[in-house]
Design an enzyme around this catalytic site. Structure first.
Site, short mmCIF file in Angstrom:
data_model
loop_
_atom_site.label_atom_id
_atom_site.label_comp_id
_atom_site.label_asym_id
_atom_site.label_seq_id
_atom_site.Cartn_x
_atom_site.Cartn_y
_atom_site.Cartn_z
N GLU A 160 0.85 -1.20 0.00
CA GLU A 160 0.00 0.00 0.00
C GLU A 160 0.88 1.24 0.00
OE1 GLU A 160 -1.42 0.36 4.54
OE2 GLU A 160 -1.74 -1.61 3.65
N LYS A 179 2.77 4.60 1.01
CA LYS A 179 3.25 5.23 2.22
C LYS A 179 2.96 6.72 2.09
CE LYS A 179 7.22 5.20 5.35
NZ LYS A 179 6.96 6.50 5.89
N ASP A 218 2.73 10.54 2.94
CA ASP A 218 3.66 11.39 3.68
C ASP A 218 2.88 12.39 4.53
OD1 ASP A 218 6.03 12.30 4.55
OD2 ASP A 218 6.62 13.32 2.71
N TYR A 225 -5.05 2.55 7.81
CA TYR A 225 -4.21 1.43 7.42
C TYR A 225 -4.10 0.32 8.47
CZ TYR A 225 -0.47 4.10 9.76
OH TYR A 225 0.28 4.80 10.65
N LYS A 250 11.29 3.00 0.16
CA LYS A 250 11.27 4.46 0.00
C LYS A 250 11.67 4.87 -1.42
CE LYS A 250 11.81 6.99 3.48
NZ LYS A 250 11.12 7.76 4.52
N CYS A 281 17.06 47.02 -17.73
CA CYS A 281 16.73 45.71 -18.28
C CYS A 281 17.99 44.99 -18.76
CB CYS A 281 15.75 45.88 -19.44
SG CYS A 281 15.43 44.34 -20.32
N CYS A 325 17.59 44.73 -22.88
CA CYS A 325 17.60 45.89 -23.79
C CYS A 325 18.19 47.14 -23.15
CB CYS A 325 16.18 46.16 -24.29
SG CYS A 325 15.14 46.92 -23.03
N CYS A 331 10.54 45.68 -17.09
CA CYS A 331 11.20 46.52 -18.08
C CYS A 331 10.08 47.27 -18.80
CB CYS A 331 11.98 45.67 -19.07
SG CYS A 331 12.38 46.56 -20.58
N CYS A 350 11.49 46.29 -26.19
CA CYS A 350 12.44 45.35 -25.59
C CYS A 350 12.32 44.00 -26.31
CB CYS A 350 12.12 45.18 -24.10
SG CYS A 350 13.02 43.84 -23.33
S1 IVH Z 1 2.02 0.97 8.87
C1 IVH Z 1 3.85 -1.08 12.38
N1 IVH Z 1 1.08 1.94 6.60
O1 IVH Z 1 4.94 5.68 7.99
C2 IVH Z 1 3.22 -0.43 11.20
N2 IVH Z 1 2.44 3.33 7.95
O2 IVH Z 1 7.74 5.19 8.73
C3 IVH Z 1 3.44 1.00 11.19
N3 IVH Z 1 2.76 5.58 7.07
O3 IVH Z 1 4.57 5.98 11.46
C4 IVH Z 1 2.73 1.79 10.24
N4 IVH Z 1 1.54 5.33 5.24
O4 IVH Z 1 3.03 7.38 9.96
C5 IVH Z 1 1.82 2.16 7.69
N5 IVH Z 1 0.17 2.69 4.59
C6 IVH Z 1 0.90 2.91 5.68
C7 IVH Z 1 1.51 4.16 5.92
C8 IVH Z 1 2.28 4.32 7.07
C9 IVH Z 1 2.28 6.16 5.95
C10 IVH Z 1 3.65 6.22 8.05
C11 IVH Z 1 3.22 6.07 9.48
C12 IVH Z 1 4.36 5.45 10.20
C13 IVH Z 1 5.50 5.77 9.29
C14 IVH Z 1 6.62 4.79 9.47
#
Ligand code: IVH
Length: 670
Positions: free
Chosen positions: A114, A116, A118, A228, A316, A410, A413, A428, A433
């Site tokens: 899934e 991640k 931010d 999640y 990552k 400028c 020109c 300008c 120009c």
């Molecule tokens: S699972 C033990 N699922 O990433 C499982 N974390 O670097 C822990 N995060 O603190 C989290 N998307 O804030 C999980 N689909 C996702 C996520 C996710 C973002 C963040 C979360 C966690 C951090 C860890």
């Protein structure tokens, strides 16, 4: 009203608000403006205040708590919120898979992949299906109780549906809170207007928003959350992670749709690569993929090391922020004469591309950043946006950095530069120009405008240098002989360019209006103007009031358009374009427009029309001289109502505004 009917209205209002929440967040396709949404909430609140017995904790009004809290109380997590180990390449992912297979006794476990997200992690608690508490991750063991703020997050249900709630008395759902990129941009612009510093990225903005002591600020900022993880009491609620995600979705949470149940690590890798390619189009920031062992039993068997579980890993993506040095600041001159400072960077890799320059917008921006030539800076590339300098790394200063000064003449020109009071941009002001002329030509020839392929920088520069072209109308006087006399221009490409120029005469009116480069007139406005006036001549003759009366055209824009067409040089330019045979009218528009059947009439459109979309209805009204507004008032002439019209219809009846349906509307248009 009988108590029964009040209750019915309240329930209906709540349902309607929930429907709009869903349209706004899940489908990203709101039907009503924020103001209209607030009006619905206000109406509900009024009724609930009069009938407090009917308030329920899952009512949308309970999302915004009244009073600022005094700091946040601490809350000890029942199950620690662990973090994740990271992997940065495919080999590390494969190594994770091998460890998992070993721990699983040789068999290959199923994985869930899934996104991640931010943002910041959040834990939300339910008792008997009712939301009771929201807690930040904190140090993983203790978080901050941010319940009042969490209540304002519309993607978190205040009440779980009965079937979903039946799995346990106490349910905890964990997820990632985030700010969408569009909202992030809006917040930053507002902050800038208010003289506050911009947030460096959506994650900081989300986390700052969650820690707001005044929940109404959190409410306005529109955080979202993707769930999640699901716990029943202190245990995982389901036998597999996949089931947990699907339950969360049924229970009313947002679960990111980009997820995959994978039979092997190869499928996981495929998901990771596929999502990286789509990363820029999601509308929110992700920093990778989280890979989790699907079976809860296996998860329990694997356990955790220190602060991260053995059954999950983060993959990552390459960083989108990087640090580099500003070697120089140069100044470019655009088609409006605007002087734009650009940072020339020590080339650096940023999410797969080499970045060597970054716009600094204007003098104020350099001032705001406190940037000097020679500084080390943090740069960032968000979405498909050009990289920008986020901040100066002051600790790397050597004392040899030089202050940047905006030139007073400028750089192209040598003409005078002026910076009007209250404006951030220096321009300008020389009429001839060459940088401005090149810019105007390139804009006119660009794809979204008149689309003259082959008319790029090199050709534009030569045409202007050789004085063959002094403005965009001159493009249509260029001959084959002119073109072949230029450098690097063979006869074949010259005749190609000529036929492109010829073809461009037939572009739709809006392309032409956009191509003229009137200040504040983007593509959308050009479209509105073309539809409304139907010809360049009528547009040129419009008064500021007429322009300002058009829905979606504000006073600044109206004045800018009017001033441009009032200029005698521009008037002549338009005449020469027409004389050259450029199409300056919409073919079948004139008869419709001169009808002006709905001239001056103000409409509000509500509900679903049977035979056309609301946008189509709006266009018909615009084209017949009428105007569409968002809310019903005494000034409204007609409410055009379709199915499920909502509160606007009530308002129309209350004020005695005539309500018409699509058939009557069509009759009006003839
Ligand atoms: S699972 C033990 N699922 O990433 C499982 N974390 O670097 C822990 N995060 O603190 C989290 N998307 O804030 C999980 N689909 C996702 C996520 C996710 C973002 C963040 C979360 C966690 C951090 C860890």
């Amino acid at each position: 009203m009988t108590p029964r009917s009040v209750e019915r209205i309240i329930l209906k209002l709540r349902d309607e608000i929930r429907r709009h929440d869903e349209l706004y967040y899940l489908q990203e396709n709101p039907e009503i403006s924020d103001r209209e949404y607030d009006e619905l909430i206000e109406k509900l609140r009024e009724l609930e205040t009069k009938h407090p017995k009917l308030i329920s904790s899952d009512s949308p009004t309970q999302r915004v708590a009244g009073r600022p809290a005094e700091g946040f109380p601490e809350f000890v997590h029942r199950v620690p919120m662990l973090s994740l180990d990271n992997s940065y390449n495919i080999d590390e992912l494969r190594a994770f898979d091998e460890r998992c297979r070993k721990l699983a006794g040789g068999e290959s476990p199923e994985y869930v992949a899934e996104l991640k997200i931010d943002g910041l992690s959040l834990s939300v608690h339910y008792e008997e299906g009712v939301f009771v508490r929201g807690v930040t991750r904190g140090d993983g063991f203790r978080g901050e109780d941010v319940t009042s703020n969490v209540r304002t997050i519309r993607s978190i249900p205040l009440k779980l549906n009965a079937k979903a709630a039946s799995i346990a008395r106490e349910i905890e759902v964990r997820g990632e809170c985030y700010l969408g990129l569009r909202i992030f941009e809006r917040i930053n612009n507002q902050r800038e207007d208010a003289g506050e510093p911009r947030f460096a990225n959506p994650r900081n903005a989300a986390s700052g928003t969650m820690r707001q002591l005044d929940p109404s600020i959190t409410a306005r900022r529109r955080l979202g959350m993707f769930a999640y993880d699901v716990f029943a009491g202190q245990r995982k609620a389901f036998a597999t992670h996949w089931d947990a995600l699907n339950w969360a979705e049924r229970a009313g949470f947002h679960v990111n749709e980009n997820r995959a149940l994978c039979k092997s690590i190869d499928e996981v890798i495929e998901f990771c690569n596929g999502m990286e390619a789509r990363r820029d189009n999601l509308g929110y920031e992700i920093d990778g993929v989280v890979v989790k062992v699907n079976s809860t039993a296996l998860q329990e068997r694997f356990g955790a090391t220190g602060k991260a579980p053995r059954w999950a890993i983060a993959y990552k993506y390459a960083a989108r922020q990087a640090t580099t040095r500003v070697n120089d600041i140069i100044v470019q001159v655009g088609r409006t004469g605007a002087l734009t400072p650009v940072a020339m960077l020590e080339p650096v890799q940023l999410s797969g591309v080499t970045v060597s320059r970054s716009t600094l917008h204007n003098e104020d921006e350099i001032e705001r950043l406190g940037l000097k030539i020679g500084d080390h800076v943090l740069i960032e590339r968000g979405g498909d946006v050009i990289p920008k300098v986020v901040k100066v790394i002051e600790s790397k200063r050597t004392g040899k950095e030089k202050k940047f000064r905006m030139p007073t003449t400028c750089p192209v020109c040598g003409g005078n530069v002026s910076r009007p009071e209250g404006e951030a941009v220096s321009r300008c002001i020389a009429a001839d120009c060459s940088a401005q002329l090149i810019g105007r030509l390139l804009h006119f020839a660009s794809r979204r405008a008149m689309r003259i392929e082959g008319l790029g920088f090199a050709l534009a520069e030569q045409l202007i240098e050789k004085k063959m072209v002094r403005d965009v109308a001159d493009i249509y006087t260029v001959t084959l002989n002119d073109l072949v006399s230029l450098e690097r221009m063979a006869k074949k490409s010259a005749s190609n360019v000529l036929s492109q120029i010829e073809e461009s005469k037939t572009r739709d009116l809006w392309h032409l209006i956009y191509g003229l480069g009137v200040r504040h007139v983007g593509e959308r406005t050009a479209g509105i103007l073309a539809r409304h006036f139907g010809s360049l001549e009528r547009l040129g003759a419009a008064t500021v009031e007429e322009l300002d009366d058009i829905h979606e055209i504000g006073l600044t824009m109206a004045e800018s358009i009017h001033d441009w067409f009032a200029d005698s040089g521009n008037k002549e330019l338009c005449q020469r374009l027409t004389a050259a045979g450029v199409h300056t009218e919409i073919a079948e528009h004139s008869s419709r427009q001169t009808d002006q059947r709905l001239a001056g009439k103000v409409f509000v459109i509500t509900g679903t029309l049977p035979g056309m979309t609301r946008d189509e209805a709006r266009q018909l009204i615009d084209a017949s001289g009428g105007r569409v507004t968002g809310s019903v008032s005494k000034k409204t002439d007609f409410v055009l109502a379709g199915a499920d019209p909502g509160s606007k219809l009530d308002k129309a009846n209350e004020l005695g505004v005539p309500v018409i349906d699509e058939t009557e509307f069509k009759k009006m248009l003839g």
